[in-house]
Each structure stands twice: as C-alpha cells, then as structure tokens.
Design an enzyme around this catalytic site. Structure first.
Site, PDB file in Angstrom:
ATOM      1  N   TYR A 237      51.352  35.967  51.120  1.00  0.00           N
ATOM      2  CA  TYR A 237      51.117  36.403  52.510  1.00  0.00           C
ATOM      3  C   TYR A 237      50.746  35.195  53.369  1.00  0.00           C
ATOM      4  O   TYR A 237      51.327  34.971  54.439  1.00  0.00           O
ATOM      5  CB  TYR A 237      49.996  37.454  52.534  1.00  0.00           C
TER       6      TYR A 237
ATOM      7  N   SER B 128      46.951  33.950  60.553  1.00  0.00           N
ATOM      8  CA  SER B 128      45.859  34.479  59.730  1.00  0.00           C
ATOM      9  C   SER B 128      44.989  33.360  59.163  1.00  0.00           C
ATOM     10  O   SER B 128      45.470  32.240  58.919  1.00  0.00           O
ATOM     11  CB  SER B 128      46.478  35.265  58.573  1.00  0.00           C
TER      12      SER B 128
HETATM   13  N1  LIG Z   1      43.603  42.985  60.312  1.00  0.00           N
HETATM   14  C1  LIG Z   1      43.276  41.754  59.891  1.00  0.00           C
HETATM   15  O1  LIG Z   1      42.158  41.510  59.388  1.00  0.00           O
HETATM   16  C2  LIG Z   1      44.233  40.604  60.057  1.00  0.00           C
HETATM   17  C3  LIG Z   1      43.805  39.313  59.652  1.00  0.00           C
HETATM   18  C4  LIG Z   1      44.672  38.239  59.804  1.00  0.00           C
HETATM   19  C5  LIG Z   1      45.930  38.432  60.358  1.00  0.00           C
HETATM   20  N2  LIG Z   1      46.337  39.685  60.724  1.00  0.00           N
HETATM   21  C6  LIG Z   1      47.674  39.842  61.322  1.00  0.00           C
HETATM   22  O2  LIG Z   1      47.542  40.580  62.519  1.00  0.00           O
HETATM   23  C7  LIG Z   1      48.703  41.382  62.733  1.00  0.00           C
HETATM   24  C8  LIG Z   1      48.310  42.829  62.931  1.00  0.00           C
HETATM   25  O3  LIG Z   1      47.607  43.267  61.760  1.00  0.00           O
HETATM   26  P1  LIG Z   1      47.045  44.733  61.609  1.00  0.00           P
HETATM   27  O4  LIG Z   1      45.768  44.630  60.871  1.00  0.00           O
HETATM   28  O5  LIG Z   1      47.107  45.463  62.912  1.00  0.00           O
HETATM   29  O6  LIG Z   1      48.129  45.333  60.588  1.00  0.00           O
HETATM   30  P2  LIG Z   1      48.868  46.747  60.596  1.00  0.00           P
HETATM   31  O7  LIG Z   1      49.581  46.828  59.280  1.00  0.00           O
HETATM   32  O8  LIG Z   1      47.923  47.844  60.938  1.00  0.00           O
HETATM   33  O9  LIG Z   1      49.913  46.597  61.775  1.00  0.00           O
HETATM   34  C9  LIG Z   1      51.170  45.978  61.618  1.00  0.00           C
HETATM   35  C10 LIG Z   1      52.228  46.933  62.159  1.00  0.00           C
HETATM   36  O10 LIG Z   1      53.490  46.270  62.082  1.00  0.00           O
HETATM   37  C11 LIG Z   1      54.460  47.225  61.733  1.00  0.00           C
HETATM   38  N3  LIG Z   1      55.594  46.518  61.119  1.00  0.00           N
HETATM   39  C12 LIG Z   1      55.604  45.842  59.939  1.00  0.00           C
HETATM   40  N4  LIG Z   1      56.827  45.360  59.708  1.00  0.00           N
HETATM   41  C13 LIG Z   1      57.609  45.740  60.759  1.00  0.00           C
HETATM   42  C14 LIG Z   1      58.996  45.566  61.081  1.00  0.00           C
HETATM   43  N5  LIG Z   1      59.820  44.899  60.256  1.00  0.00           N
HETATM   44  N6  LIG Z   1      59.467  46.084  62.235  1.00  0.00           N
HETATM   45  C15 LIG Z   1      58.641  46.771  63.067  1.00  0.00           C
HETATM   46  N7  LIG Z   1      57.320  46.979  62.820  1.00  0.00           N
HETATM   47  C16 LIG Z   1      56.822  46.467  61.676  1.00  0.00           C
HETATM   48  C17 LIG Z   1      53.764  48.168  60.760  1.00  0.00           C
HETATM   49  O11 LIG Z   1      54.393  49.441  60.707  1.00  0.00           O
HETATM   50  C18 LIG Z   1      52.355  48.213  61.336  1.00  0.00           C
HETATM   51  O12 LIG Z   1      52.175  49.349  62.166  1.00  0.00           O
HETATM   52  C19 LIG Z   1      49.606  41.115  61.531  1.00  0.00           C
HETATM   53  O13 LIG Z   1      50.512  40.103  61.872  1.00  0.00           O
HETATM   54  C20 LIG Z   1      48.655  40.631  60.466  1.00  0.00           C
HETATM   55  O14 LIG Z   1      49.315  39.805  59.521  1.00  0.00           O
HETATM   56  C21 LIG Z   1      45.513  40.771  60.589  1.00  0.00           C
END
Ligand SMILES: NC(=O)c1ccc[n+]([C@@H]2O[C@H](COP(=O)([O-])OP(=O)(O)OC[C@H]3O[C@@H](n4cnc5c(N)ncnc54)[C@H](O)[C@@H]3O)[C@@H](O)[C@H]2O)c1
Length: 329
Positions: free
Chosen positions: A158, A133
């Site tokens: 985070y 991130s």
């Molecule tokens: N969306 C953004 O702007 C953004 C920015 C920087 C980094 N990220 C990273 O990208 C990735 C995806 O983000 P996103 O926006 O799709 O988030 P999201 O919350 O929509 O998706 C993450 C998914 O992981 C699942 N999850 C969490 N813990 C779990 C576990 N222990 N076992 C199984 N499943 C689990 C959740 O149920 C969720 O569906 C993440 O790693 C997030 O940190 C996202």
C-alpha cells in the site's frame, strides 16, 4: 466552477464534500462503491450529502482507462480536483496487491490524464489535490517524519503505491505544469470512519465483549488525526494552488497529522472510557507491513496551508463512539 471529488462515498471523501457544500461549492462526486468494506456504509455516507442540490454523484470506476472521458463533456466547469479515491488498507495489500495496482496506479494515471486534458488551452484546472499517506515513510526511524525525509523504503505494498502516486504526480506536474498538492494523511479517525481501522474494530469488540488483538504487544504509537482537522487541511490545500518556483514544478507534498503521537495502550484506554467498558486484550506479535511509530512534523503544512490540528483523542474518540452507537442502533 466546480470541484471533482473522487472517493465521494468514502470516509474522508464524504466529510470533505460536506465541508465544500457548506461553503456553497458545486461538487461532482465519483466512486465505484466497491465492497472492500460494507457498501451499506458508503451509501449511508452518500445519504448525508445527496440531498444538496449543489451535489451531483456518478458511480464510476476510475481505474478503467476511458472511465473519465464523459466528465469533460458533462461537467466542463470542473476547475479543481480532490482525488481521495483509492484502495486503502495496509494489511489487505499483503494478499491483494492487484487491487492496489488497479486503483492506486492505473487510477492515479487516469486522474492525471484527466488533469492533463484540463491543462490544454484554455487552462481550466486551478488545483489538483491528491491523498498520499504516512505509509510512505515505511521504516523511517527519524522522528517526527518530515516531508524531506527519505521515503524510498516503504514496508507495505500500500505504502509503495502511495509513494508511486506521488512520483507520478511529480512527473505530470513537471510535464504539463499541473498545480498539484499531495497530502500525507496520518491515521484519520472520526464519525463515519472505516470498519477496517482500529477505532472501529476496537469499539465494536469492546462493546460486544470480544477480545481485541493488540499487535507488537501494544508497543506502538500513532499520530491519530481527527477527521475535521484533516478536512480543514484539505480545504486549505485546495485554496492554496502552488506556483512554479525557479525550475521547480508546481507540485508540493505536505504532512497532515496531529503532531502528537499517542501510545496504543493509552488510546485503548480512551476508547474504554468512551464505551464505559474494559477491553479484553489479546497481545500479538508485530504484523508484516506495520510500523512501530508514526509522528508527523506539520510545520510545513502549518506555514503553507494554515493547517492547525486542534483535536486530541480525548475529544475525538468519544465523538467517534457516539456516532458508532447511533449508526448501529
Ligand atoms: N483514513 C486514513 O487513515 C488514511 C490514512 C492515509 C491515507 N489515506 C488515503 O486517503 C484517501 C481516502 O481514504 P478513506 O479513509 O476515506 O478510505 P475509504 O476506503 O473510506 O474511501 C475510498 C473510496 O474510494 C473508492 N474507490 C476505491 N477505488 C476506486 C475506483 N477504482 N474507482 C472509484 N472509486 C474507488 C472506494 O469505494 C471508497 O469509497 C485514500 O486515498 C487513502 O489511501 C487514508
């Protein structure tokens, strides 16, 4: 040959799987469908991909130590991994740090152990992609943010867990020669986006004539990145496994941003236009854990992965608002 995608019911996970299925990949998706936000949205995302015969879904909590043991027996054909599952959200991490330790640290270790199991002869793991991130840059004031900048000063827990995930991946890549790529995403938005993120919160409030809280009195800039651009970067990384170079293990880190930061007030203006309504603005002070500006230098990901973001917020935000209206109608 198949790809394991974690966080399959998540925002970025579902879009990534869709793109993989469109190019006839076999995909194994796992997710624990936790209730950090409404699980109905996660099930609705899964419904977008569940009918494809090349997709197989399993409800799994990868933070539990033995949770992935079944994969080698049931899906020995997995040869690439895209690890997107995590406990996301900067503000939530202030009051719920344990959930971040479980999913982002214990979970990262369990996924790395699964990678390690696939490096034992015969070496069947071709590439391990994982989500990091822009939060790792913390209070960095040198802009744009480059992969080589110091990332030792995260301002949210985070961000600290995402940085720790990178370091853990580096050690496993060094120890077991795991080809790995960490992708630092910059504020991803688009259809099926997360309800805890500002495009969703602002759109919902504007449409319902409720005030929107604008932190740091609007003096913030974000490098908003459209989901289709992010997915193209993830697929580019998947198709470009890194190699050992001299003594350097096959682990690389790249920014995936838009390279065009937008001021918060300009972005609110674009949402207002797409909603055809004015926002009621409630100016607030800076929140703990927040950063004033994010701005990605994408030169390295352009050169190495062929990453080329093309979507401005003028194009991406109306697509998000259209989706929001149809999903909630
Ligand atoms: N969306 C953004 O702007 C953004 C920015 C920087 C980094 N990220 C990273 O990208 C990735 C995806 O983000 P996103 O926006 O799709 O988030 P999201 O919350 O929509 O998706 C993450 C998914 O992981 C699942 N999850 C969490 N813990 C779990 C576990 N222990 N076992 C199984 N499943 C689990 C959740 O149920 C969720 O569906 C993440 O790693 C997030 O940190 C996202």
């Amino acid at each position: 040959m198949s790809v394991l995608v974690t966080g399959a019911a998540g925002f970025i996970g579902m879009h990534t799987i869709k793109a993989l299925l469109e190019r006839d990949e076999q995909v194994i998706g796992i997710d624990n469908i936790n209730d950090y936000y409404d699980p109905a949205l996660k099930y609705a995302r899964l419904a977008q991909i569940n009918n494809d015969t090349n997709f197989y879904f399993e409800k799994v909590d990868f933070s539990k130590q033995t949770s992935l043991n079944f994969l080698n027996k049931k899906h020995p054909e997995i040869d690439r991994i895209i690890h997107l599952g995590a406990q996301a959200g900067v503000r939530y991490s202030i009051d719920h740090p344990n959930q971040y330790v479980q999913s982002n640290l214990c979970g990262q270790l369990n996924i790395l152990e699964f990678c390690r199991s696939k490096m034992i002869t015969p070496h069947t793991l071709k590439n391990f992609i994982y989500a990091s991130s822009s939060s790792v840059y913390g209070s960095n004031t040198k802009i744009p943010f480059s992969e080589n900048d110091n990332t030792d000063r995260p301002v949210s827990f985070y961000g600290a867990t995402k940085k720790a995930g990178e370091i853990m991946a580096q050690s496993y890549s060094h120890l077991y020669q795991i080809p790995s790529i960490g992708l630092r995403f910059f504020t991803v938005y688009g259809p099926w986006g997360r309800p805890d993120m500002s495009p969703y919160i602002f759109t919902k409030s504007i449409l319902n004539d409720l005030p929107i809280r604008v932190f740091n009195e609007g003096q913030m800039m974000r490098d908003f990145t459209f989901i289709e651009d992010i997915v193209s970067g993830i697929i580019g990384a998947l198709d470009t496994p890194p190699k050992t170079l001299n003594e350097t293990p096959p682990h690389r880190i790249y920014n995936l941003g838009n390279n065009k930061p937008v001021s918060l007030m300009e972005y609110i203006n674009v949402i207002e236009k797409a909603c055809k309504k004015k926002a009621i603005i409630d100016l607030q002070p800076m929140q703990p854990g927040d950063v004033i500006k994010t701005y990605a230098n994408t030169r390295e990901s352009e050169q190495a992965l062929g990453y080329a973001p093309t979507t401005s917020i003028d194009v991406g935000i109306p697509k998000f608002v259209d989706w929001y209206l149809s999903y909630h109608s």
